[in-house]
Design a protein around this motif. Structure first.
Motif, mmCIF file in Angstrom:
data_model
loop_
_atom_site.group_PDB
_atom_site.id
_atom_site.type_symbol
_atom_site.label_atom_id
_atom_site.label_comp_id
_atom_site.label_asym_id
_atom_site.label_seq_id
_atom_site.Cartn_x
_atom_site.Cartn_y
_atom_site.Cartn_z
ATOM 1 N N GLY A 144 3.428 -7.550 9.644
ATOM 2 C CA GLY A 144 3.744 -8.886 9.144
ATOM 3 C C GLY A 144 2.617 -9.879 9.332
ATOM 4 O O GLY A 144 2.586 -10.935 8.683
ATOM 5 N N PHE A 145 1.669 -9.553 10.216
ATOM 6 C CA PHE A 145 0.518 -10.438 10.429
ATOM 7 C C PHE A 145 -0.671 -10.084 9.535
ATOM 8 O O PHE A 145 -1.684 -10.760 9.562
ATOM 9 C CB PHE A 145 0.088 -10.368 11.896
ATOM 10 C CG PHE A 145 1.052 -11.035 12.837
ATOM 11 C CD1 PHE A 145 0.855 -12.355 13.219
ATOM 12 C CD2 PHE A 145 2.160 -10.361 13.319
ATOM 13 C CE1 PHE A 145 1.741 -12.978 14.078
ATOM 14 C CE2 PHE A 145 3.049 -10.980 14.179
ATOM 15 C CZ PHE A 145 2.853 -12.294 14.563
ATOM 16 N N SER A 146 -0.550 -9.026 8.764
ATOM 17 C CA SER A 146 -1.614 -8.628 7.849
ATOM 18 C C SER A 146 -1.439 -9.338 6.518
ATOM 19 O O SER A 146 -0.313 -9.477 6.015
ATOM 20 C CB SER A 146 -1.593 -7.109 7.652
ATOM 21 O OG SER A 146 -2.669 -6.701 6.827
ATOM 22 N N GLU A 147 -2.528 -9.780 5.936
ATOM 23 C CA GLU A 147 -2.494 -10.519 4.675
ATOM 24 C C GLU A 147 -3.340 -9.805 3.632
ATOM 25 O O GLU A 147 -4.291 -9.099 3.975
ATOM 26 C CB GLU A 147 -3.010 -11.953 4.873
ATOM 27 C CG GLU A 147 -2.182 -12.762 5.864
ATOM 28 C CD GLU A 147 -2.785 -14.141 6.092
ATOM 29 O OE1 GLU A 147 -3.922 -14.360 5.628
ATOM 30 O OE2 GLU A 147 -2.129 -14.965 6.733
ATOM 31 N N PRO A 148 -3.040 -10.009 2.345
ATOM 32 C CA PRO A 148 -3.857 -9.376 1.298
ATOM 33 C C PRO A 148 -5.272 -9.964 1.290
ATOM 34 O O PRO A 148 -5.461 -11.161 1.542
ATOM 35 C CB PRO A 148 -3.110 -9.719 0.001
ATOM 36 C CG PRO A 148 -1.743 -10.128 0.431
ATOM 37 C CD PRO A 148 -1.877 -10.715 1.797
ATOM 38 N N VAL A 149 -6.259 -9.120 1.013
ATOM 39 C CA VAL A 149 -7.641 -9.581 0.862
ATOM 40 C C VAL A 149 -7.789 -10.150 -0.538
ATOM 41 O O VAL A 149 -7.399 -9.509 -1.525
ATOM 42 C CB VAL A 149 -8.637 -8.418 1.097
ATOM 43 C CG1 VAL A 149 -10.061 -8.902 0.905
ATOM 44 C CG2 VAL A 149 -8.455 -7.850 2.494
ATOM 45 N N GLY A 156 -5.817 -5.398 -3.505
ATOM 46 C CA GLY A 156 -4.907 -4.326 -3.138
ATOM 47 C C GLY A 156 -5.031 -3.885 -1.698
ATOM 48 O O GLY A 156 -4.261 -3.026 -1.246
ATOM 49 N N GLN A 157 -5.979 -4.434 -0.955
ATOM 50 C CA GLN A 157 -6.155 -4.055 0.444
ATOM 51 C C GLN A 157 -5.632 -5.157 1.360
ATOM 52 O O GLN A 157 -5.570 -6.328 0.976
ATOM 53 C CB GLN A 157 -7.626 -3.778 0.743
ATOM 54 C CG GLN A 157 -8.224 -2.646 -0.085
ATOM 55 C CD GLN A 157 -9.627 -2.302 0.369
ATOM 56 O OE1 GLN A 157 -9.875 -2.104 1.554
ATOM 57 N NE2 GLN A 157 -10.552 -2.233 -0.592
ATOM 58 N N SER A 158 -5.304 -4.778 2.590
ATOM 59 C CA SER A 158 -4.804 -5.724 3.580
ATOM 60 C C SER A 158 -5.909 -6.093 4.557
ATOM 61 O O SER A 158 -6.913 -5.376 4.688
ATOM 62 C CB SER A 158 -3.617 -5.122 4.333
ATOM 63 O OG SER A 158 -2.552 -4.846 3.439
ATOM 64 N N SER A 159 -5.704 -7.201 5.256
ATOM 65 C CA SER A 159 -6.734 -7.689 6.164
ATOM 66 C C SER A 159 -6.815 -6.872 7.448
ATOM 67 O O SER A 159 -7.863 -6.827 8.095
ATOM 68 C CB SER A 159 -6.482 -9.156 6.505
ATOM 69 O OG SER A 159 -5.220 -9.311 7.135
ATOM 70 N N LEU A 160 -5.706 -6.201 7.841
ATOM 71 C CA LEU A 160 -5.682 -5.450 9.088
ATOM 72 C C LEU A 160 -5.547 -3.955 8.823
ATOM 73 O O LEU A 160 -4.797 -3.534 7.928
ATOM 74 C CB LEU A 160 -4.521 -5.908 9.974
ATOM 75 C CG LEU A 160 -4.544 -7.367 10.451
ATOM 76 C CD1 LEU A 160 -3.313 -7.659 11.308
ATOM 77 C CD2 LEU A 160 -5.821 -7.675 11.216
ATOM 78 N N ALA A 161 -6.291 -3.175 9.602
ATOM 79 C CA ALA A 161 -6.138 -1.721 9.599
ATOM 80 C C ALA A 161 -5.307 -1.355 10.824
ATOM 81 O O ALA A 161 -5.737 -1.579 11.960
ATOM 82 C CB ALA A 161 -7.502 -1.042 9.637
ATOM 83 N N ILE A 162 -4.094 -0.821 10.606
ATOM 84 C CA ILE A 162 -3.129 -0.593 11.691
ATOM 85 C C ILE A 162 -2.804 0.898 11.757
ATOM 86 O O ILE A 162 -2.511 1.529 10.735
ATOM 87 C CB ILE A 162 -1.844 -1.405 11.450
ATOM 88 C CG1 ILE A 162 -2.184 -2.894 11.308
ATOM 89 C CG2 ILE A 162 -0.848 -1.193 12.583
ATOM 90 C CD1 ILE A 162 -1.029 -3.735 10.789
ATOM 91 N N SER A 163 -2.880 1.430 12.956
ATOM 92 C CA SER A 163 -2.492 2.826 13.153
ATOM 93 C C SER A 163 -1.641 2.918 14.422
ATOM 94 O O SER A 163 -1.777 2.109 15.334
ATOM 95 C CB SER A 163 -3.725 3.727 13.280
ATOM 96 O OG SER A 163 -4.505 3.362 14.406
ATOM 97 N N ALA A 164 -0.731 3.926 14.466
ATOM 98 C CA ALA A 164 0.164 4.097 15.611
ATOM 99 C C ALA A 164 0.138 5.551 16.069
ATOM 100 O O ALA A 164 0.134 6.476 15.244
ATOM 101 C CB ALA A 164 1.583 3.679 15.233
ATOM 102 N N GLN A 165 0.099 5.732 17.383
ATOM 103 C CA GLN A 165 0.138 7.073 17.957
ATOM 104 C C GLN A 165 0.839 7.012 19.304
ATOM 105 O O GLN A 165 0.442 6.234 20.187
ATOM 106 C CB GLN A 165 -1.282 7.622 18.123
ATOM 107 C CG GLN A 165 -1.314 9.068 18.591
ATOM 108 C CD GLN A 165 -2.726 9.626 18.611
ATOM 109 O OE1 GLN A 165 -3.680 8.900 18.376
ATOM 110 N NE2 GLN A 165 -2.838 10.917 18.880
ATOM 111 N N GLY A 166 1.886 7.807 19.459
ATOM 112 C CA GLY A 166 2.661 7.760 20.697
ATOM 113 C C GLY A 166 3.323 6.402 20.836
ATOM 114 O O GLY A 166 4.096 5.974 19.972
ATOM 115 N N ASN A 167 3.053 5.722 21.929
ATOM 116 C CA ASN A 167 3.604 4.390 22.128
ATOM 117 C C ASN A 167 2.523 3.305 22.031
ATOM 118 O O ASN A 167 2.704 2.204 22.545
ATOM 119 C CB ASN A 167 4.291 4.301 23.491
ATOM 120 C CG ASN A 167 3.302 4.473 24.637
ATOM 121 O OD1 ASN A 167 2.216 5.039 24.457
ATOM 122 N ND2 ASN A 167 3.665 3.978 25.814
ATOM 123 N N THR A 168 1.386 3.618 21.368
ATOM 124 C CA THR A 168 0.254 2.684 21.260
ATOM 125 C C THR A 168 -0.038 2.354 19.804
ATOM 126 O O THR A 168 -0.130 3.252 18.960
ATOM 127 C CB THR A 168 -1.011 3.274 21.911
ATOM 128 O OG1 THR A 168 -0.734 3.601 23.278
ATOM 129 C CG2 THR A 168 -2.157 2.267 21.858
#
Length: 554
Positions: A144-149, A156-168
């Motif tokens: 929700g904190f990522s915005e379109p570039v 078509g791209q977002s401002s943040l690159a977000i990845s999740a693994q385990g609990n991080t």
């Protein structure tokens, strides 16, 4: 009929007189420069001294006072090539994002569990949640904190690159956002450097981007590269941070989200601060040198409404607690909050003299550089070398001028004298136009002027040769002169338009020195055509009307 209307004669003479009037201050360069500096200083500060009055009175205020500014290679000065450390901006973005994310995730603590920040590389934010099976919900909140570039290349791209693994959850800027951030950082750095340099009254600095992350800075008239670095090399990043502890150990391990910084005026004193500031220098609206209650130099500052509101809210809630004023990673003051400060203004004082207070006020008014500037190249051009360049340019111009005049007089007699007078007026018009537009003259610019001296008589040569041909067939000298100017016009226009096209290409595609050459060449072409077609013709017609010769020799 060989004649020129009276209004045209008045216009030609008026243009010549106006151009020569604007060129005249350059004959008294130092006197006019001192006059201009004194007037600017009095207008800026409102303070008048006998020295400033004397300098202001050295040149009449009703006369033109524009000068041709001398470039770095003619006046001497400093040259710097700096690289902007854009990676620091990525880190600052993540540090600023963490408090907002922490609040948003804390609202769902019952679902996702405890939230904490864990160590991660600079420019990356890593968040660990207490309930691993709710990682999808936590990731959704973060997205929700990522915005379109908004750029064309980043559509078509977002401002943040977000990845999740385990609990991080690992968060960073996307490549498209990095490209936008880099460009914005360079542009902001350019503007801030320009404001800092302009505030101290230097003349015609060259500040331009080179490559992706480098900035070229050339400032004529400044003492040395070190002096220029002292002015623009400081980040001047001002923040107001909460103090958590005070000690004497510089190697003390701070907690997560904290930093240890030294005191600027107390050796051996170190403060542990919250890394996220309450208010930053970006929310300053003004800073002026002043004195504190003890008569010592200080700087008064004022926040904008947003900064004033945050500053007032924090001081209201933390009365009795220390509060650090941090400038470029040094704590310059850590006063205890005695009462709420809701006026949006404050004062910085400490171990500084009046010159340092003035410089700090300049830096704070201009704003903080968004990232550190690392200098890759620095060079100081001494005024003696600049004077040698000016002298060499004068000699080259004088030799070319004399050679052209001798050739024209020997080849065309009295008509050559007319062309030589027009050439003299042409030189004055060039400097008059340069003074009016506030152009900067460099060595390549002098080369353009020397080239103009040789090219300026080309139009006269075409006209005079055409008159020679017409004298063999035309009915009388008046008709020969008239036909000479008429039939040479197309060749003159063609030759000079092609040269103007080349000069335009040089200006558009060239760098600083090449642009200087193109500017003087363009002005020289325009003024030489004017003097050849109108000034020389006016002199010829005036002479012919007075003498009425039956035969002429060209």
């Amino acid at each position: 009929m060989l004649q020129i209307d009276r209004w045209k004669r008045i216009l030609i003479i008026g243009i010549c007189l106006l151009g020569l009037a604007y060129a005249m201050p350059n004959l008294f360069y130092k006197r006019v420069e001192a006059h201009n500096d004194a007037v600017a200083s009095i207008e800026k500060t409102g303070v008048t001294t006998p020295e400033l009055d004397a300098a202001r009175g050295a040149w009449p205020g009703w006369l033109p006072n524009g000068l041709v500014n001398l470039g770095l290679d003619l006046r001497g000065g400093a040259h710097l090539l700096g690289e902007v450390q854009v990676d620091q901006v990525y880190k600052a973005r993540m540090d600023a994002l963490w408090p907002e994310l922490r609040r948003a995730l804390a609202e769902e603590r019952a679902t996702i569990g405890a939230v904490r920040r864990v160590p991660a590389p600079d420019g990356t934010l890593a968040i660990e949640i207490g309930t691993p099976d709710q990682i999808a919900r936590a990731t959704e909140i973060v997205r929700g904190f990522s915005e379109p570039v908004t750029t064309l290349t980043g559509t078509g791209q977002s401002s943040l690159a977000i990845s999740a693994q385990g609990n991080t959850i690992t968060i960073g800027l996307s490549e498209a956002e990095k490209a936008v951030t880099d460009d914005r950082t360079i542009q902001q750095s350019l503007e801030i450097i320009r404001r800092r340099v302009d505030e101290v009254g230097t003349r015609e600095p060259t500040i331009m981007r080179q490559g992706e992350d480098r900035i070229l800075i050339q400032v004529p008239g400044i003492g040395s590269a070190d002096e220029l670095k002292a002015l623009i090399g400081t980040t001047a990043k001002l923040t107001f941070n909460p103090v958590t502890a005070t000690g004497s150990n510089p190697d003390a391990a701070p907690g997560l989200g904290q930093v240890v910084l030294p005191a600027a005026d107390q050796e051996g004193v170190y403060y542990t601060l919250e890394d996220s500031p309450v208010v930053s220098g970006e929310e300053l609206t003004d800073a002026m040198p002043s004195t504190d209650q003890n008569g010592q130099p200080s700087v008064d500052f004022r926040f904008n409404p947003t900064g004033a509101r945050k500053f007032g809210a924090y001081t209201s809630a933390n009365i009795g607690q220390p509060f650090a004023i941090v400038l470029d990673n040094q704590v310059i003051s850590a006063p205890v909050i005695r009462q709420a400060i809701t006026t949006g203004s404050g004062q910085i004082s400490g171990s500084m003299d009046f010159e340092e207070a003035n410089r700090l006020a300049v830096l704070l008014r201009a704003g903080a550089l968004p990232a550190e500037l690392t200098f890759l190249e620095e060079r100081t051009v001494g005024p003696e070398l600049g004077q040698d360049s000016i002298d060499a340019g004068r000699i080259a111009s004088a030799m070319g001028f004399i050679a052209v005049i001798a050739l024209m007089v020997l080849s065309y007699g009295l008509f050559g004298v007319f062309a030589s007078v027009a050439l003299t007026i042409n030189m004055g018009l060039i400097f008059g136009v340069l003074s009016m537009i506030g152009a900067t003259l460099t060595l390549p610019g002098i080369a353009g002027i020397v080239l103009t001296i040789g090219m300026a008589v080309d139009a006269n040569v075409l006209v005079f040769e055409r008159i020679r041909e017409e004298l063999r067939t035309a009915r009388g000298p008046a008709r020969a002169i008239e036909l000479g100017y008429e039939k040479a016009m197309s060749a003159i226009v063609d030759a000079n338009i092609t040269t103007l096209i080349i000069a335009a290409i040089l200006f558009v595609l060239g760098s600083g020195p090449v642009k200087g050459f193109a500017v003087t060449l363009t002005i020289g072409i325009v003024t030489s055509v004017f003097t050849a077609l109108y000034v020389t013709r006016l002199m010829t017609v005036t002479w012919f009307e007075r003498t009425r010769p039956r035969q002429i020799e060209v």
